[in-house]
Write a protein that holds these residues in place. Structure first.
Motif, PDB file in Angstrom:
ATOM      1  N   LEU A  84      -1.789 -11.067 -12.348  1.00 44.15           N
ATOM      2  CA  LEU A  84      -1.351 -11.934 -13.438  1.00 44.15           C
ATOM      3  C   LEU A  84      -1.528 -13.408 -13.063  1.00 44.15           C
ATOM      4  O   LEU A  84      -2.109 -14.188 -13.826  1.00 44.15           O
ATOM      5  CB  LEU A  84       0.108 -11.642 -13.792  1.00 44.15           C
ATOM      6  N   TYR A  85      -1.067 -13.780 -11.873  1.00 42.84           N
ATOM      7  CA  TYR A  85      -1.192 -15.175 -11.432  1.00 42.84           C
ATOM      8  C   TYR A  85      -2.647 -15.583 -11.226  1.00 42.84           C
ATOM      9  O   TYR A  85      -3.046 -16.684 -11.613  1.00 42.84           O
ATOM     10  CB  TYR A  85      -0.379 -15.425 -10.157  1.00 42.84           C
ATOM     11  N   LEU A  86      -3.451 -14.720 -10.612  1.00 39.42           N
ATOM     12  CA  LEU A  86      -4.856 -15.069 -10.377  1.00 39.42           C
ATOM     13  C   LEU A  86      -5.634 -15.169 -11.682  1.00 39.42           C
ATOM     14  O   LEU A  86      -6.504 -16.029 -11.829  1.00 39.42           O
ATOM     15  CB  LEU A  86      -5.513 -14.061  -9.424  1.00 39.42           C
ATOM     16  N   THR A  87      -5.315 -14.319 -12.640  1.00 45.09           N
ATOM     17  CA  THR A  87      -5.962 -14.392 -13.959  1.00 45.09           C
ATOM     18  C   THR A  87      -5.569 -15.684 -14.664  1.00 45.09           C
ATOM     19  O   THR A  87      -6.420 -16.390 -15.216  1.00 45.09           O
ATOM     20  CB  THR A  87      -5.583 -13.162 -14.810  1.00 45.09           C
ATOM     21  N   ALA A  88      -4.286 -16.017 -14.627  1.00 44.96           N
ATOM     22  CA  ALA A  88      -3.824 -17.266 -15.246  1.00 44.96           C
ATOM     23  C   ALA A  88      -4.463 -18.470 -14.564  1.00 44.96           C
ATOM     24  O   ALA A  88      -4.904 -19.418 -15.224  1.00 44.96           O
ATOM     25  CB  ALA A  88      -2.297 -17.361 -15.182  1.00 44.96           C
ATOM     26  N   ALA A  89      -4.541 -18.433 -13.231  1.00 45.70           N
ATOM     27  CA  ALA A  89      -5.162 -19.545 -12.492  1.00 45.70           C
ATOM     28  C   ALA A  89      -6.637 -19.671 -12.854  1.00 45.70           C
ATOM     29  O   ALA A  89      -7.147 -20.782 -13.037  1.00 45.70           O
ATOM     30  CB  ALA A  89      -4.999 -19.342 -10.995  1.00 45.70           C
ATOM     31  N   GLY A  90      -7.324 -18.545 -12.962  1.00 49.06           N
ATOM     32  CA  GLY A  90      -8.737 -18.581 -13.344  1.00 49.06           C
ATOM     33  C   GLY A  90      -8.934 -19.202 -14.714  1.00 49.06           C
ATOM     34  O   GLY A  90      -9.861 -19.991 -14.925  1.00 49.06           O
ATOM     35  N   ASN A  91      -8.050 -18.877 -15.643  1.00 51.17           N
ATOM     36  CA  ASN A  91      -8.146 -19.443 -16.991  1.00 51.17           C
ATOM     37  C   ASN A  91      -7.731 -20.909 -17.023  1.00 51.17           C
ATOM     38  O   ASN A  91      -8.190 -21.666 -17.870  1.00 51.17           O
ATOM     39  CB  ASN A  91      -7.283 -18.635 -17.967  1.00 51.17           C
ATOM     40  N   THR A  92      -6.861 -21.315 -16.111  1.00 51.94           N
ATOM     41  CA  THR A  92      -6.376 -22.692 -16.063  1.00 51.94           C
ATOM     42  C   THR A  92      -7.319 -23.609 -15.308  1.00 51.94           C
ATOM     43  O   THR A  92      -7.617 -24.721 -15.742  1.00 51.94           O
ATOM     44  CB  THR A  92      -4.979 -22.736 -15.397  1.00 51.94           C
ATOM     45  N   LEU A  93      -7.804 -23.153 -14.155  1.00 54.99           N
ATOM     46  CA  LEU A  93      -8.604 -23.996 -13.275  1.00 54.99           C
ATOM     47  C   LEU A  93     -10.101 -23.878 -13.506  1.00 54.99           C
ATOM     48  O   LEU A  93     -10.859 -24.688 -12.982  1.00 54.99           O
ATOM     49  CB  LEU A  93      -8.310 -23.658 -11.802  1.00 54.99           C
ATOM     50  N   GLY A  94     -10.526 -22.892 -14.258  1.00 56.26           N
ATOM     51  CA  GLY A  94     -11.942 -22.607 -14.407  1.00 56.26           C
ATOM     52  C   GLY A  94     -12.781 -23.754 -14.910  1.00 56.26           C
ATOM     53  O   GLY A  94     -13.762 -24.136 -14.289  1.00 56.26           O
ATOM     54  N   GLY A  95     -12.415 -24.349 -16.021  1.00 55.06           N
ATOM     55  CA  GLY A  95     -13.201 -25.451 -16.582  1.00 55.06           C
ATOM     56  C   GLY A  95     -14.640 -25.045 -16.822  1.00 55.06           C
ATOM     57  O   GLY A  95     -14.989 -23.880 -16.818  1.00 55.06           O
ATOM     58  N   SER A  96     -15.503 -26.030 -17.036  1.00 47.63           N
ATOM     59  CA  SER A  96     -16.926 -25.755 -17.187  1.00 47.63           C
ATOM     60  C   SER A  96     -17.591 -25.972 -15.843  1.00 47.63           C
ATOM     61  O   SER A  96     -17.018 -26.586 -14.946  1.00 47.63           O
ATOM     62  CB  SER A  96     -17.527 -26.685 -18.235  1.00 47.63           C
ATOM     63  N   ASP A  97     -18.797 -25.492 -15.684  1.00 48.43           N
ATOM     64  CA  ASP A  97     -19.486 -25.635 -14.413  1.00 48.43           C
ATOM     65  C   ASP A  97     -20.103 -27.012 -14.338  1.00 48.43           C
ATOM     66  O   ASP A  97     -21.171 -27.258 -14.881  1.00 48.43           O
ATOM     67  CB  ASP A  97     -20.563 -24.556 -14.272  1.00 48.43           C
ATOM     68  N   GLY A  98     -19.428 -27.931 -13.685  1.00 44.87           N
ATOM     69  CA  GLY A  98     -19.906 -29.301 -13.631  1.00 44.87           C
ATOM     70  C   GLY A  98     -19.846 -29.870 -12.228  1.00 44.87           C
ATOM     71  O   GLY A  98     -19.521 -29.184 -11.277  1.00 44.87           O
ATOM     72  N   ALA A 174       2.069 -21.938 -19.763  1.00 46.92           N
ATOM     73  CA  ALA A 174       1.584 -21.503 -21.074  1.00 46.92           C
ATOM     74  C   ALA A 174       0.696 -20.265 -20.945  1.00 46.92           C
ATOM     75  O   ALA A 174       0.816 -19.316 -21.734  1.00 46.92           O
ATOM     76  CB  ALA A 174       0.824 -22.638 -21.755  1.00 46.92           C
ATOM     77  N   MET A 175      -0.174 -20.242 -19.945  1.00 44.45           N
ATOM     78  CA  MET A 175      -1.083 -19.115 -19.760  1.00 44.45           C
ATOM     79  C   MET A 175      -0.327 -17.854 -19.376  1.00 44.45           C
ATOM     80  O   MET A 175      -0.596 -16.765 -19.891  1.00 44.45           O
ATOM     81  CB  MET A 175      -2.135 -19.455 -18.694  1.00 44.45           C
ATOM     82  N   LEU A 176       0.671 -17.964 -18.484  1.00 41.95           N
ATOM     83  CA  LEU A 176       1.453 -16.804 -18.096  1.00 41.95           C
ATOM     84  C   LEU A 176       2.224 -16.237 -19.286  1.00 41.95           C
ATOM     85  O   LEU A 176       2.356 -15.020 -19.417  1.00 41.95           O
ATOM     86  CB  LEU A 176       2.405 -17.153 -16.947  1.00 41.95           C
ATOM     87  N   GLU A 177       2.743 -17.112 -20.134  1.00 43.96           N
ATOM     88  CA  GLU A 177       3.439 -16.644 -21.336  1.00 43.96           C
ATOM     89  C   GLU A 177       2.487 -15.881 -22.244  1.00 43.96           C
ATOM     90  O   GLU A 177       2.844 -14.858 -22.807  1.00 43.96           O
ATOM     91  CB  GLU A 177       4.092 -17.825 -22.068  1.00 43.96           C
ATOM     92  N   GLN A 178       1.242 -16.380 -22.396  1.00 38.42           N
ATOM     93  CA  GLN A 178       0.234 -15.678 -23.216  1.00 38.42           C
ATOM     94  C   GLN A 178      -0.113 -14.326 -22.625  1.00 38.42           C
ATOM     95  O   GLN A 178      -0.181 -13.326 -23.339  1.00 38.42           O
ATOM     96  CB  GLN A 178      -1.053 -16.491 -23.312  1.00 38.42           C
ATOM     97  N   LEU A 179      -0.360 -14.286 -21.308  1.00 37.95           N
ATOM     98  CA  LEU A 179      -0.798 -13.053 -20.659  1.00 37.95           C
ATOM     99  C   LEU A 179       0.306 -12.021 -20.577  1.00 37.95           C
ATOM    100  O   LEU A 179       0.052 -10.821 -20.540  1.00 37.95           O
ATOM    101  CB  LEU A 179      -1.313 -13.359 -19.242  1.00 37.95           C
TER     102      LEU A 179
END
Length: 181
Positions: A84-98, A174-179
């Motif tokens: 759950l935490y790693l998925t939320a972190a991936g969605n939070t920190l991912g951004g675009s590839d720049g 916010a992401m953890l609440e969604q997931l």
């Protein structure tokens, strides 16, 4: 960088080899041991990050693994909460590839997560990352421990500066609440 400071007074033969890896920035350095369980573990972690690991996180997280967050004080035990935490972190920190270097200079763009340095030894790895969150530069490390089979038993995240941690905290909540729903 950290790697050059750590290896400044060491003979060239000590501590493994350094090489440039993949399409990462030119300053990306990987220092690794030879044939240690962490080598397989981190290779699988990178496969997961690229979406190429069959079974996803279940294939690399030990059922009794523990997640340690820069946001939450208490360790979070178990595969499900770690996922759950790693998925939320991936969605939070991912951004675009720049280009994170450009993001640091500009100070206001939403650029992608990338590892810039790795140190692997035995059952442990330290992977330094950079990204931006809400236009704020974030720098941190994933400290990963695995068992003899290369399964992750502990995943610890440390991050700086404080403004980035505050932005990540708000987005992770916010992401953890969604997931969780």
């Amino acid at each position: 960088g950290l790697n050059s400071r750590l290896n400044r007074n060491r003979p060239a033969s000590a501590g493994g080899t350094s090489s440039t890896v993949g399409p990462a920035p030119p300053r990306y350095v990987r220092t690794m041991s030879t044939s240690a369980p962490i080598d397989t573990c981190i290779a699988n972690w990178h496969r997961h990050m690229r979406g190429e690991l069959p079974g996803g996180l279940d294939a690399i997280l030990h059922e009794d693994c523990t997640f340690l967050s820069p946001i939450v004080f208490t360790p979070q035990p178990g595969r499900d909460i770690t996922k759950l935490y790693l998925t939320a972190a991936g969605n939070t920190l991912g951004g675009s590839d720049g280009d994170v270097t450009e993001a640091m200079k500009a100070g206001s763009s939403d650029r992608g997560f990338r590892y810039v340095k790795e140190v692997l030894q035995g059952h442990h790895a330290v992977l330094e990352f950079e990204t931006t969150v809400e236009g704020k530069y974030a720098n941190g490390v994933d400290i990963i421990t695995c068992d003899d089979d290369g399964m992750i038993t502990e995943f610890k995240v440390m991050m700086r500066p404080l403004q980035a941690i505050n932005a990540v905290h708000a987005q992770m909540k916010a992401m953890l609440e969604q997931l969780d729903h």
